[in-house]
Design an enzyme around this catalytic site. Structure first.
Site, mmCIF file in Angstrom:
data_model
loop_
_atom_site.group_PDB
_atom_site.id
_atom_site.type_symbol
_atom_site.label_atom_id
_atom_site.label_comp_id
_atom_site.label_asym_id
_atom_site.label_seq_id
_atom_site.Cartn_x
_atom_site.Cartn_y
_atom_site.Cartn_z
ATOM 1 N N GLU A 113 0.848 -1.184 0.000
ATOM 2 C CA GLU A 113 0.000 0.000 0.000
ATOM 3 C C GLU A 113 0.891 1.243 0.000
ATOM 4 O OE1 GLU A 113 -3.484 0.169 0.053
ATOM 5 O OE2 GLU A 113 -2.745 2.167 -0.443
ATOM 6 N N LEU A 142 11.290 17.767 -2.302
ATOM 7 C CA LEU A 142 12.539 18.520 -2.154
ATOM 8 C C LEU A 142 12.319 19.730 -1.257
ATOM 9 C CD1 LEU A 142 14.321 18.557 -5.654
ATOM 10 C CD2 LEU A 142 14.947 17.265 -3.605
ATOM 11 N N GLY A 144 8.999 12.451 9.225
ATOM 12 C CA GLY A 144 8.587 11.687 10.401
ATOM 13 C C GLY A 144 7.442 10.788 10.011
ATOM 14 N N CYS A 173 5.762 5.703 8.922
ATOM 15 C CA CYS A 173 6.324 4.871 7.840
ATOM 16 C C CYS A 173 7.795 5.143 7.562
ATOM 17 C CB CYS A 173 5.522 5.076 6.561
ATOM 18 S SG CYS A 173 3.868 4.399 6.682
HETATM 19 C C1 UDX Z 1 4.701 7.862 3.223
HETATM 20 C C2 UDX Z 1 4.734 7.567 1.717
HETATM 21 O O1 UDX Z 1 4.631 8.783 0.979
HETATM 22 C C3 UDX Z 1 3.606 6.630 1.354
HETATM 23 O O2 UDX Z 1 3.675 6.301 -0.024
HETATM 24 C C4 UDX Z 1 3.703 5.363 2.184
HETATM 25 O O3 UDX Z 1 2.633 4.505 1.927
HETATM 26 C C5 UDX Z 1 3.733 5.704 3.668
HETATM 27 O O4 UDX Z 1 4.780 6.640 3.936
HETATM 28 P P1 UDX Z 1 3.239 9.438 4.802
HETATM 29 O O5 UDX Z 1 4.012 8.884 5.958
HETATM 30 O O6 UDX Z 1 1.748 9.580 4.925
HETATM 31 O O7 UDX Z 1 3.483 8.555 3.494
HETATM 32 O O8 UDX Z 1 3.819 10.893 4.527
HETATM 33 P P2 UDX Z 1 4.563 11.666 3.342
HETATM 34 O O9 UDX Z 1 3.615 12.597 2.714
HETATM 35 O O10 UDX Z 1 5.342 10.780 2.480
HETATM 36 O O11 UDX Z 1 5.581 12.555 4.212
HETATM 37 C C6 UDX Z 1 6.543 11.925 5.045
HETATM 38 C C7 UDX Z 1 7.345 12.948 5.818
HETATM 39 O O12 UDX Z 1 8.240 13.631 4.967
HETATM 40 C C8 UDX Z 1 6.514 14.035 6.510
HETATM 41 O O13 UDX Z 1 7.037 14.205 7.811
HETATM 42 C C9 UDX Z 1 6.760 15.262 5.664
HETATM 43 O O14 UDX Z 1 6.647 16.457 6.399
HETATM 44 C C10 UDX Z 1 8.191 15.035 5.202
HETATM 45 N N1 UDX Z 1 8.539 15.724 3.952
HETATM 46 C C11 UDX Z 1 7.877 15.411 2.800
HETATM 47 C C12 UDX Z 1 9.562 16.662 3.948
HETATM 48 O O15 UDX Z 1 10.175 16.952 4.984
HETATM 49 N N2 UDX Z 1 9.896 17.280 2.771
HETATM 50 C C13 UDX Z 1 9.253 17.000 1.601
HETATM 51 O O16 UDX Z 1 9.618 17.600 0.580
HETATM 52 C C14 UDX Z 1 8.209 16.038 1.615
#
Ligand code: UDX
Length: 434
Positions: A150, A252, A259, A262
């Site tokens: 997923e 980026l 955090g 996942c």
């Molecule tokens: C992630 C994956 O995107 C998803 O495909 C998988 O199924 C589960 O893990 P999620 O944990 O919901 O999803 O969050 P995501 O939107 O990927 O963001 C993860 C973290 O990265 C967040 O803490 C977000 O703030 C951070 N982030 C994201 C950044 O710091 N910079 C960015 O450019 C993008």
């Protein structure tokens, strides 16, 4: 076709509602009676945009939830959606929930049914589980196991469930692919790409995708560190390299780092699994990705200390507790981690988040939780913008400037209007941004 969904957390509950929306008869099973009760009343036990209306539409009709595993006996397809958190004493994934749910399901699996793993697991798990099912079921009962990772993002879970950007079917039997094509017929009819693989490849797709995303974020955060020592601007840098289609601008955004439930635990578990397989060196870079990410949190704490001279007794407002906006999830949240570190270093921390306060208060009860952003900010000597909820961007720097004791804004997401803050007399500090 009847479907069961085992585990009704962020993934399983939305998946169950999504399957009901596709017209299937669905039973969701969870060991947590309070969760099951909430779901049966049409309320998600967490905040996820657009999921309550979907649940409410189907619950009591094609969709029900129970704590009784025996109720899966009629189902043809069983989705395993239980959590695989980090183990308490190592970096590896804790497989206890996956193993116990498979064991609990086995007596109720009927001949010709399909078990579909969706949880993120160490590579090699699916083959072991298939064996476990085969050994424990009578010869007259033939059950296949498939892996269908997923990719849903919290905050977009409904959209990602109903309109995935790709489908991955890890299969090793004769019937699994056909059954999965039937389950996902609507998405496939909308031209969603389907990648059919063996079991280990499907397991790896998920952790490889999350490792790539985490690496992309840590890459830009490493660039932010370089920008800090050179006076360059990481947001302009990201825009410029992002125009290269091979790189792309998404993921980026430099700031406090990644955090959630996942990315952090998945890269650790992947690296731990590679070491078990004797291939630790191949993923050694993920340890660096993790280290860069954790350094972001320390850096924000250090910035506050540098600007205020000391943390002891200083009043700090923290805007955000969730790991990202549109979520109430605080698992491994950079915002909450920074708030906690400041508090433990003697600062008086006041936190506000539009949705995540109850979860944050459970994990970190000793912080002060304000009822609004303006209440958190009142009389603060430093304000930290750590989760990018839209309402924080709408705060007027001139108006809130009148309420603080010291106009210091540390923008951990590089998203506030830097010029507007400076014009209103604030010291604006971005991360990797002059
Ligand atoms: C992630 C994956 O995107 C998803 O495909 C998988 O199924 C589960 O893990 P999620 O944990 O919901 O999803 O969050 P995501 O939107 O990927 O963001 C993860 C973290 O990265 C967040 O803490 C977000 O703030 C951070 N982030 C994201 C950044 O710091 N910079 C960015 O450019 C993008």
């Amino acid at each position: 076709m009847r479907i069961s969904v085992i585990g009704t957390g962020y993934l399983g509950a939305v998946h169950a509602a999504g399957m009901a929306e596709l017209g299937f008869d669905v039973v969701g099973v969870d060991i947590d009676a309070a969760k099951v009760e909430s779901l049966n009343q049409g309320r998600m036990p967490f905040y996820e945009p657009n999921s309550d209306p979907l649940l409410d539409k189907h619950v009591g009709k094609g969709l029900r939830f129970t704590t009784d595993m025996a109720e899966i006996a009629d189902a043809d397809v069983h989705f395993v959606c239980v959590g695989t958190p980090q183990r308490k004493n190592s970096l590896a994934a804790d497989m206890a929930f996956v193993n116990s749910s498979i064991d609990a399901m086995i007596p109720f699996l009927k001949d010709g049914s399909l078990v579909v793993g969706k949880s993120t697991v160490p590579v090699g798990t699916a083959e072991k589980l298939a064996e476990r099912i085969e050994v424990a079921t009578p010869e007259s009962v033939s059950v296949e196991l498939a892996w269908n990772p997923e990719f849903l993002r919290e905050g977009f879970a409904v959209q990602d469930t109903l309109h995935p950007d790709r489908l991955v079917f890890g299969v090793n039997g004769d019937n699994a692919e056909g059954i999965l094509r039937e389950v996902y017929a609507r998405a496939i009819g909308d031209d969603t790409p389907v990648v059919v693989t063996d079991l280990p490849t499907a397991e790896l797709v998920k952790v490889a995708a999350n490792s790539f995303l985490a690496t992309k974020i840590s890459f830009i955060n490493a660039m932010a560190e370089i920008c800090d020592v050179t006076g360059a601007d990481v947001t302009a840098l990201a825009d410029a390299i992002g125009h290269d289609e091979r790189i792309g601008r998404k993921f980026l955004n430099a700031g406090v780092g990644f955090g959630g439930g996942c990315l952090p635990k998945d890269i650790r578990a992947f690296s731990a699994r590679a070491s078990e397989l004797g291939a630790g060196q191949s993923l050694a870079f993920l340890n660096e990705v993790d280290a860069i990410n954790l350094r972001r949190r320390e850096q924000v704490v250090n910035l506050v200390r540098e600007h205020l001279g000391t943390l002891h007794g200083r009043r700090v407002a923290v805007l955000g507790a969730a790991f990202k906006p549109d979520s109430d999830d605080v698992r491994d949240s950079p915002a909450l981690s920074i708030a906690g570190q400041l508090h433990l270093a003697g600062a008086q921390v006041s936190v506000y988040d539009p949705k995540a306060m109850p979860n944050a208060a459970r994990i970190f009860p000793t912080l002060n939780y304000a009822d609004s952003a303006t209440e958190a900010i009142a009389d603060a000597e430093a304000v930290l913008h750590l989760t990018e909820w839209p309402e924080f961007r709408e705060l007027d720097p001139a108006v809130i400037g009148a309420d603080v004791a010291n106009k210091l804004m540390i923008d951990g997401r590089n998203l506030l209007d830097r010029d507007a803050y400076r014009q209103a007399g604030w010291t604006y500090v971005g991360l990797g941004r002059p």
